[in-house]
Design an enzyme around this catalytic site. Structure first.
Site, short mmCIF file in Angstrom:
data_model
loop_
_atom_site.label_atom_id
_atom_site.label_comp_id
_atom_site.label_asym_id
_atom_site.label_seq_id
_atom_site.Cartn_x
_atom_site.Cartn_y
_atom_site.Cartn_z
N LYS A 10 34.81 42.34 44.46
CA LYS A 10 35.58 43.31 44.73
C LYS A 10 36.57 44.73 44.28
O LYS A 10 35.74 45.80 43.68
CB LYS A 10 36.84 42.63 43.59
CG LYS A 10 38.32 42.79 43.20
CD LYS A 10 39.41 42.21 42.42
CE LYS A 10 40.36 42.92 41.98
NZ LYS A 10 40.84 41.86 40.46
N GLN A 11 37.43 45.57 45.14
CA GLN A 11 38.09 46.32 45.21
C GLN A 11 39.29 46.90 45.10
O GLN A 11 40.13 45.71 46.09
CB GLN A 11 37.03 47.36 47.38
CG GLN A 11 38.19 48.42 46.77
CD GLN A 11 37.25 49.27 47.96
OE1 GLN A 11 35.88 49.22 48.61
NE2 GLN A 11 37.12 50.46 48.42
N GLY A 12 40.03 47.50 44.14
CA GLY A 12 41.14 47.81 44.17
C GLY A 12 41.34 49.68 44.54
O GLY A 12 40.27 50.18 44.89
N GLU A 14 42.19 51.93 42.34
CA GLU A 14 40.42 53.00 41.61
C GLU A 14 39.44 52.66 41.48
O GLU A 14 38.98 53.47 40.91
CB GLU A 14 42.03 53.20 40.40
CG GLU A 14 43.28 53.40 40.33
CD GLU A 14 43.45 54.66 40.64
OE1 GLU A 14 42.51 55.59 40.04
OE2 GLU A 14 44.83 54.82 40.83
N LYS A 30 32.28 48.12 36.39
CA LYS A 30 32.93 48.70 37.09
C LYS A 30 33.14 50.29 37.49
O LYS A 30 33.03 50.96 36.16
CB LYS A 30 34.26 48.54 36.93
CG LYS A 30 36.00 48.71 36.87
CD LYS A 30 36.77 48.63 35.50
CE LYS A 30 38.02 49.27 36.23
NZ LYS A 30 39.15 48.58 35.79
N ASP A 132 48.34 45.52 32.76
CA ASP A 132 48.95 45.01 33.79
C ASP A 132 48.20 43.92 32.99
O ASP A 132 47.18 43.13 33.29
CB ASP A 132 47.58 45.71 34.14
CG ASP A 132 47.29 44.90 35.78
OD1 ASP A 132 48.98 44.21 36.18
OD2 ASP A 132 46.48 45.30 36.42
#
Length: 223
Positions: A10-12, A14, A30, A132
């Protein structure tokens, strides 16, 4: 998968999340990446600070009995956190979505909501604000029906004892429930009810939550 291979999961905005192996074990990594628009020195300091804060939050959670992945390594040079991978785990969001479409009154969803409430209550009793809280940042390990709720992604977390910050954390979760799981009409109320039985300053947090809700409604009406 070799011992050094890292596969992007996954890529967000940040960070990137990878799956890899660490000392022979499956692991999640991460990695906070640099932002080219920031001055390099400032960018390094921010990444280091946020990586440190996230790692500390995870360690404090585990010390307080809040389920999170175990930390294997924190690399401040590359801004990577190596942590436990749960084989066969499922995101709480997916678990709820799969079942609410068939039966929103499924007793398993009520039991899960109570587990979420207890977990968040213990989190706040340790004065940790997640930042979050959504069902996308919660996991269930196999067997899913009996699993405790595992909290993940502490990238926005911080330490704070105030009822206001805890109420905002809850409000984020409430909004996530209403937008992501609209069929569960009383889902968050079950979460909140269980939370208030665990939270040390329950009355104060409940009062602040009403204030936060009112501000949210006003913003919706104006905006």
């Amino acid at each position: 998968m070799t011992s050094t291979e890292m596969v992007v999961v996954k890529q967000g905005a940040e960070a990137k999340i990878y799956r890899t192996k660490f000392l022979g074990r499956q692991a999640i990594v991460k990695e906070r990446f640099s932002k080219t628009y920031r001055h390099p020195t400032l960018d390094f300091m921010l990444c280091k600070e946020r990586t440190t804060t996230e790692a500390r939050s995870i360690m404090r959670c585990r010390a307080a009995g809040v389920p999170t992945p175990a930390l294997y390594l924190v690399d401040m040079t590359t801004h990577r956190i190596y942590m436990q991978y749960f084989e066969g785990s499922v995101m709480v969001r997916e678990y709820i979505t799969d079942r609410e479409s068939a039966n929103p009154d499924d007793v398993r969803l009520h039991d899960l909501a109570k587990k979420i409430g207890r977990t968040v209550g213990r989190l706040h009793n340790a004065d940790i604000i997640h930042g979050d809280l959504t069902t996308s940042n919660m996991l269930l390990k196999p067997p899913h029906e009996t699993s405790e709720v595992v909290l993940i992604d502490f990238g926005l977390s911080y330490m704070e004892a105030s009822a206001e910050d805890k109420a905002v954390d809850l409000y984020v979760l409430e909004r996530a429930y209403s937008s992501t799981h609209p069929r569960l009409q009383n889902g968050f109320e079950i979460v909140l009810g269980e939370y208030l039985t665990v939270c040390k300053n329950a009355a104060e947090v409940a009062k602040k939550l009403e204030e936060v809700r009112l501000r949210g409604r006003k913003r919706t009406m104006v905006g």
